[in-house]
Design a protein around this motif. Structure first.
Motif, short mmCIF file in Angstrom:
data_model
loop_
_atom_site.label_atom_id
_atom_site.label_comp_id
_atom_site.label_asym_id
_atom_site.label_seq_id
_atom_site.Cartn_x
_atom_site.Cartn_y
_atom_site.Cartn_z
N UNK A 152 -5.60 1.81 -0.97
CA UNK A 152 -5.90 0.40 -0.74
C UNK A 152 -4.69 -0.32 -0.12
N UNK A 153 -3.52 -0.05 -0.67
CA UNK A 153 -2.31 -0.69 -0.14
C UNK A 153 -2.05 -0.29 1.31
N UNK A 154 -2.36 0.97 1.64
CA UNK A 154 -2.13 1.45 3.01
C UNK A 154 -3.05 0.76 4.01
N UNK A 155 -4.14 0.19 3.52
CA UNK A 155 -5.09 -0.50 4.40
C UNK A 155 -4.81 -2.01 4.45
N UNK A 156 -3.66 -2.41 3.95
CA UNK A 156 -3.30 -3.82 3.97
C UNK A 156 -4.02 -4.65 2.93
N UNK A 157 -4.45 -4.00 1.86
CA UNK A 157 -5.17 -4.67 0.78
C UNK A 157 -4.20 -4.91 -0.38
N UNK A 158 -4.17 -6.13 -0.87
CA UNK A 158 -3.28 -6.47 -1.98
C UNK A 158 -3.84 -5.89 -3.28
N UNK A 159 -2.98 -5.22 -4.04
CA UNK A 159 -3.40 -4.57 -5.28
C UNK A 159 -2.99 -5.43 -6.47
N UNK A 160 -3.97 -5.72 -7.34
CA UNK A 160 -3.73 -6.44 -8.58
C UNK A 160 -4.21 -5.58 -9.76
N UNK A 161 -3.65 -5.86 -10.93
CA UNK A 161 -4.04 -5.18 -12.16
C UNK A 161 -4.50 -6.24 -13.16
N UNK A 162 -5.59 -5.96 -13.85
CA UNK A 162 -6.20 -6.92 -14.77
C UNK A 162 -6.53 -6.16 -16.04
N UNK A 163 -5.63 -6.19 -17.02
CA UNK A 163 -5.70 -5.27 -18.15
C UNK A 163 -5.78 -5.98 -19.49
N UNK A 164 -6.40 -5.31 -20.45
CA UNK A 164 -6.45 -5.80 -21.83
C UNK A 164 -5.20 -5.48 -22.62
#
Length: 265
Positions: A152-164
């Motif tokens: 995803x990052x290689x495609x210029x997509x920002x990566x977020x994490x949403x965790x418990x």
């Protein structure tokens, strides 16, 4: 984070025995058999089915691992292949329209596999043993997930994490994600964890300092809303192992990863 498997034994059994592929757009309330009036699936047989599904083996270090040749691994491979195709297409479309595309990942059993904990504690949850397990920062990767993060990052997509996971578990989560190769955007601006003592203002509808009342859906969807409305990103895909990771809107396509070991409502 966890809830005991006991109340959802039949639902998990159906997921395992049926060999179901949890794929795009599966974030629906599909696990609803806990209140069934007929005899539930036998718990001993269920555990055997779970072991078969994961291809569970005890490695030389005494850690329970999933097999890369297991039905579980094959299901994940199918999900990952679909997700990569979709991310590529959606990212190109978003960039063309001047949008900032993003993806959101849960952590537990979406990126980091907790099978060893579940096996050792007989598929039950205890906050102290769970905290100790997380803080070891030595969980293996969910097959293919670190590669998907990097893709995803290689495609210029920002990566977020949403965790418990809790705020107190941040350093362990970062260390563990680095170990498995998901070393993308592991800063506090991209990794959202539960902070019951000082909840963010965008969750004010269900959380106040020292008074956390958010359901999983409220917390996760409220965080996605913040990413879109306040940070200006367009979430093209959301990944989680629980339906509650995915429900509540503020996302494009949803990907439900398989997890027959516990259920979080």
């Amino acid at each position: 984070m966890h809830k005991p498997l006991r109340i959802a034994a039949l639902a998990a059994a159906c997921a395992v025995a049926g060999g179901a592929l949890y794929g795009a757009g599966a974030a629906t309330a599909g696990q609803s058999t806990a209140n069934s009036t007929h005899e539930p699936y036998n718990i001993g047989l269920l555990v055997k089915d779970i072991d078969t599904y994961y291809g569970t083996t005890l490695d030389s270090n005494g850690v329970y691992q999933a097999s890369p040749d297991s039905p579980y691994a094959k299901d994940l491979a199918g999900i990952d292949a679909d997700a990569k195709r979709y991310i590529d297409k959606a990212a190109r479309k978003a960039h063309k329209h001047g949008e900032k595309p993003a993806v959101v990942f849960d952590i537990d059993d979406t990126l980091l596999l907790s099978l060893d904990y579940e096996k050792r504690y007989n598929y039950t949850y205890n906050s102290a043993t769970w905290a100790a397990y997380v803080n070891k920062a030595d969980r293996p990767a969910v097959f293919g997930s670190p590669e998907l993060v990097r893709y995803a990052a290689s495609k210029g997509v920002e990566v977020f994490y949403n965790s418990g996971l809790s705020e107190a578990q941040r350093s362990a989560a970062v260390e563990n994600l680095k170990k498995v190769g998901a070393d993308v955007n592991l800063d506090a601006d991209h990794m959202f964890l539960k902070d019951a003592a000082n909840p963010p203002s965008y969750l004010s509808g269900c959380a106040a300092p020292g008074a956390w009342k958010c359901t999983t859906v409220q917390y996760k969807s409220g965080t996605r809303k913040h990413i879109e409305d306040d940070l200006g990103y367009e979430i093209i895909a959301d990944f989680g192992d629980q339906y509650s990771d995915l429900d509540g809107g503020y996302t494009g396509r949803t990907y439900k990863l398989p997890n027959p070991t516990y259920f979080v409502s």
